[in-house]
Every structure is written in structure tokens, then in C-alpha cells.
Scaffold this active site. Sequence first.
Site, short mmCIF file in Angstrom:
data_model
loop_
_atom_site.label_atom_id
_atom_site.label_comp_id
_atom_site.label_asym_id
_atom_site.label_seq_id
_atom_site.Cartn_x
_atom_site.Cartn_y
_atom_site.Cartn_z
N SER A 180 -21.78 15.76 23.03
CA SER A 180 -22.65 15.02 22.12
C SER A 180 -23.85 15.90 21.82
O SER A 180 -24.14 16.85 22.56
CB SER A 180 -23.08 13.68 22.73
OG SER A 180 -23.67 13.87 24.02
N ASP A 220 -43.80 9.99 24.75
CA ASP A 220 -44.95 10.78 25.19
C ASP A 220 -46.23 10.21 24.61
O ASP A 220 -46.23 9.53 23.58
CB ASP A 220 -44.80 12.23 24.72
CG ASP A 220 -43.61 12.92 25.37
OD1 ASP A 220 -43.30 12.58 26.53
OD2 ASP A 220 -42.99 13.76 24.70
N PHE A 259 -41.94 24.95 27.25
CA PHE A 259 -41.48 23.56 27.20
C PHE A 259 -41.11 23.08 28.59
O PHE A 259 -41.44 21.96 28.99
CB PHE A 259 -40.28 23.47 26.24
CG PHE A 259 -39.82 22.08 25.95
CD1 PHE A 259 -40.70 21.01 25.94
CD2 PHE A 259 -38.48 21.84 25.68
CE1 PHE A 259 -40.26 19.72 25.66
CE2 PHE A 259 -38.03 20.56 25.40
CZ PHE A 259 -38.93 19.50 25.39
#
Length: 288
Positions: free
Chosen positions: A7, A101, A210
Site C-alpha cells: 500500500s 501534529d 525528519f
Amino acid sequence: MNAPQVSFEFFPPQSLEASFRLWDTVQVLSPLDPTFVSVTYGAGGTTRDLTRDAVATLHKSSGLNVAAHLTCVNATREETLGIAKEFAKAGVREIVALRGDAPKGQDRFTPVEGGFANSVELIEALSATGDFKIRVGAYPDRHPEAESTQADIDWLKAKLDAGASEAITQFFFEADTFFRFRDACVKAGITAPILPGILPIENWKGTRNFAKRCGTEIPQWLNDAFKTAERDGRSDLLATAICTELCSDLMGGGVDALHFYTLNRPELTRDVCHALGVTPKMDLQNVA
């Protein structure tokens, strides 16, 4: 070893150029017959309308099973459930439910007045509608706001108990990280499927930054490998090899489904999938 189910996660476009990039990404990856594709929600809910539009367009035009991200950020309960109702009306029946977030400029998530306080409340409300299959996030490395790894697992169980049926992990760099997490989840009584989230490394500097923000552990060997590869101009080759090996190790440990964070850059994800035996599905309509 059988090829895994796959996916993919996409970003909603924020410009005309990005719209073309998203569609190119879909065109490259849809022949791999993903079980579903998801469309993200920007930090602070900044892409709410873009996500809604991208989800509806993909669902209508691509033939893919599309799951919409939905968060608690900067919206009341009524507004959030209104968006969910729009998804259902458009025929979208799968949601990735996340707290979200904090908006830009804020250190921590704070619900708006009348908004959902956390992801469990959101999941309970979505589950009560009976309209959606709900997936949630999971964290093999400790979430930056969690008191402990066990607290992350306890919260995941609460989300599943609230009505979610499956979890997708944050990305990680070593298969053992996922296996330890999976074993701890089983020990905690979690029986729902947990999909490993895979981030092919398009740019090591960006990925490393990140990872630091997400709390993802960065192995020193990986940092050293990319330092050498960048010097020799072999970063793409290394990225493909490392991602393929990670996925192969996961499959060797019993994983049969993988979720790729594509960043709307499909080539590396496609190459890794091909290496794993995930090949384009033949379009029988085009066979003479």
C-alpha cells in the site's frame, strides 16, 4: 517467499506542478495493485481541503481503494465529523485516524474548543458512525511525547479498542526495531494487524532530519553508509539496496504486507517493489 501485499501513502498537491507529480505517482504505482492508498493531512490541518479534494478525485478517477487521513487539529468535533461525512458521501470508506501534529509555532497539540482531545475520542466517534474501516498510527521507536515505549503500546491498544482495526507504523531503519515492537504488542494483547511503514530514502539529509523530529532511531552504520555513497555518487543505488533488504528481512520474519511512504516520488518505491517480486498487474482488458 511470496511477494508481499503493498500500500502507498501520497501527499495532497498544493500547486499545479504538484498535482501533475501526484498523478504521475499514481500512474507509476497503481499497476502494482495496492490494497489501498492513503492521502495525508498536512501539519496543523493545513491541507484539509486539499486532502478532501485529492481523496475524492483519486477515488473517482483511479479505481484505487483510497483511505483518507483525518486529524483532530484546528477543528471542532462537528467540523471533523462533517469532513468524515463528506468522505463517506464520496464513497470513501477507509480513514487513517490521527491526532495530528501541533500547528506551526506551537510546541504541543492543544485541542480547539469543542474539538476532539485526542485520537481515541476521534476513533470512537468515527466508529460510532459505522461508515468506515479505521487505521491508526503506531510507533516502533518511542513517540517524542510518550513517557515510555510501553506508554506508546498502551495507547495503541486504546486506539484499537476504541474501534480501529489496523495500525500503520512510523518508519524505522532496522527490521529488529519492528520485530521488538510487534512482540511487545502481542504481549500486551494486541491482535490487530500492524503494517510496517517503509520510507525509501530519496534524500538522506532530509530523511535524517525528519527521523530526529519523529524520534526514529538512526543507526550509525546507516549514516556512515550514506556519507560514503554521497561521496561516490551512489546514493540512489544504496537507497534501493537498503530499502529492499529491510523489506526482505521483514518478510523473512513473517510480514506479508508493507506500507510505503512515497513522498510523491514513485521511482524508488517502484524499484523496491519490483525487487520484492511485486510486479505490474496485467490489464486483461488490453490483452488481444
